[in-house]
Design a protein around this motif. Structure first.
Motif, PDB file in Angstrom:
ATOM      1  N   GLN A 178      44.293  29.025  38.663  1.00  0.00           N
ATOM      2  CA  GLN A 178      44.257  29.331  37.224  1.00  0.00           C
ATOM      3  C   GLN A 178      44.856  30.705  36.930  1.00  0.00           C
ATOM      4  OE1 GLN A 178      39.982  28.648  36.753  1.00  0.00           O
ATOM      5  NE2 GLN A 178      40.412  26.951  35.363  1.00  0.00           N
ATOM      6  N   GLN A 179      44.623  31.663  37.812  1.00  0.00           N
ATOM      7  CA  GLN A 179      45.192  32.993  37.588  1.00  0.00           C
ATOM      8  C   GLN A 179      46.708  32.989  37.803  1.00  0.00           C
ATOM      9  OE1 GLN A 179      43.167  36.492  39.046  1.00  0.00           O
ATOM     10  NE2 GLN A 179      41.234  35.394  39.245  1.00  0.00           N
ATOM     11  N   GLY A 182      48.348  31.608  34.745  1.00  0.00           N
ATOM     12  CA  GLY A 182      48.137  32.303  33.480  1.00  0.00           C
ATOM     13  C   GLY A 182      47.078  31.681  32.599  1.00  0.00           C
ATOM     14  N   LYS A 184      43.867  31.887  33.257  1.00  0.00           N
ATOM     15  CA  LYS A 184      42.863  32.948  33.204  1.00  0.00           C
ATOM     16  C   LYS A 184      43.541  34.269  33.543  1.00  0.00           C
ATOM     17  CE  LYS A 184      38.629  30.363  34.097  1.00  0.00           C
ATOM     18  NZ  LYS A 184      37.385  30.259  34.908  1.00  0.00           N
ATOM     19  N   GLU A 185      42.943  35.345  33.052  1.00  0.00           N
ATOM     20  CA  GLU A 185      43.512  36.661  33.329  1.00  0.00           C
ATOM     21  C   GLU A 185      43.566  36.910  34.831  1.00  0.00           C
ATOM     22  OE1 GLU A 185      42.631  41.408  32.402  1.00  0.00           O
ATOM     23  OE2 GLU A 185      41.304  39.840  31.593  1.00  0.00           O
ATOM     24  N   ASN A 186      44.678  37.423  35.293  1.00  0.00           N
ATOM     25  CA  ASN A 186      44.885  37.638  36.730  1.00  0.00           C
ATOM     26  C   ASN A 186      44.199  38.934  37.174  1.00  0.00           C
ATOM     27  OD1 ASN A 186      45.753  37.560  39.361  1.00  0.00           O
ATOM     28  ND2 ASN A 186      47.936  37.620  38.891  1.00  0.00           N
ATOM     29  N   VAL A 187      42.865  38.916  37.144  1.00  0.00           N
ATOM     30  CA  VAL A 187      42.100  40.113  37.495  1.00  0.00           C
ATOM     31  C   VAL A 187      42.204  40.443  38.979  1.00  0.00           C
ATOM     32  CG1 VAL A 187      40.478  39.878  35.586  1.00  0.00           C
ATOM     33  CG2 VAL A 187      39.984  38.734  37.754  1.00  0.00           C
ATOM     34  N   ARG A 189      44.952  40.158  40.592  1.00  0.00           N
ATOM     35  CA  ARG A 189      46.348  40.574  40.778  1.00  0.00           C
ATOM     36  C   ARG A 189      47.034  39.760  41.869  1.00  0.00           C
ATOM     37  NH1 ARG A 189      45.817  47.230  40.263  1.00  0.00           N
ATOM     38  NH2 ARG A 189      44.780  47.217  38.243  1.00  0.00           N
TER      39      ARG A 189
END
Length: 302
Positions: A178-179, A182, A184-187, A189
């Protein structure tokens, strides 16, 4: 020192904002935690709005998760294990039914949700804690009608359940996808390679030195087992055609989950510990090891 000075200045901005808006922070609830070794290191605490030092603690609670300065989350896991045992005992005393459907519904609602909250942050890597968590589901499923005489591995198959370890790792894979897409926010990295036919998550090599000092084994392990690197290893061990599924090409989250679950059905789910270790061919029950064992077995059969 510059970072610490900047942090204190940022705190002062927040303190000023609260004062201007007629609000007041409860300084008694301020806590500070320092990660890593503190021997021979002078750590100066940050200041409260009144200028008093903030108390430095070894364990702090943030959004329901107890974090320790060694990042092992032992206290948090102890609390959810003990809490789950209490809830399990209450459910079994309150409800007389032992039928499959209501039992699993109770487990999912009152116990599993508690045991999986924020698990990507604290998911253990040591077998001792993996087994202590797994024992909750192991003991609960033993109470279900029709499970008499079956061991835990057999009960998982008959009830069509994942082990708790497998569920945590499955979520990490989904969360990583999901990251990357895009959604979910790619917290974490996460970065995917674009040079391979089958995309993989890549991360920089762990350095052996930091600030002119060699990293200790504990410090190296903490980096190696951080959430981002665990997601990387798990995502990279699933088949390439699943890794390559993309939102831009019409793949929804539900579709990704279906394909992942179809593949996971072929990967043995055999929790270790409690006398089960001898029956597990792989190094551990992690998808990372079970998938490799499955591939080797398939190559030998071919």
């Amino acid at each position: 020192n510059e970072d610490k000075k900047q942090m204190q200045e940022d705190l002062e901005v927040i303190y000023k904002w609260a004062e201007e808006n007629k609000m007041k922070f409860n300084a008694n609830k301020f806590e500070q935690i320092v990660h890593g070794k503190r021997e021979n290191v002078d750590v100066e605490p940050y200041k409260t709005p009144s200028g008093d030092p903030i108390i430095i603690k070894d364990t702090v609670k943030d959004l329901g998760v107890y974090s320790t300065n060694d990042m092992m989350f032992r206290e948090h896991m102890n609390k959810i294990i003990n809490s789950s045992k209490v809830v399990m005992g209450m459910l079994l005393r309150t409800f007389s039914t032992r039928e499959k459907e209501p039992m699993l519904r109770m487990f999912n609602t009152y116990i599993k949700s508690k045991m999986e909250y924020c698990c990507i942050v604290w998911s253990p890597i040591r077998q001792k804690w993996i087994y202590e968590l797994e024992k909750i589901q192991k003991n609960f499923t033993r109470q279900i009608n029709g499970m008499e005489g079956l061991n835990y591995h057999e009960r998982l198959k008959k009830l069509k359940l994942y082990s708790l370890e497998r569920r945590r790792e499955r979520y990490m894979i989904i969360y990583g996808w999901q990251q990357l897409e895009g959604i979910k926010e790619n917290v974490l990295r996460l970065v995917a390679s674009d040079t391979r036919r089958d995309r993989r998550i890549i991360s920089p090599k762990i350095p052996r030195y930091a600030n002119d000092k060699r990293l200790s084994r504990v410090e190296w392990d903490q980096i190696y087992n951080c959430p981002a690197r665990k997601v990387q290893r798990l995502f990279n061990c699933i088949p390439g055609w699943i890794r390559n599924l993309k939102k831009s090409e019409g793949c929804s989250v539900d579709k990704f989950k279906r394909h992942l679950d179809d593949w996971l059905k072929t990967v043995p789910d055999q929790p270790r510990g409690g006398g089960y270790s001898e029956g597990v061919a792989a190094e551990s029950n992690s998808i990372q090891h079970q998938a490799v064992s499955l591939k080797i077995g398939g190559d030998l059969k071919g």
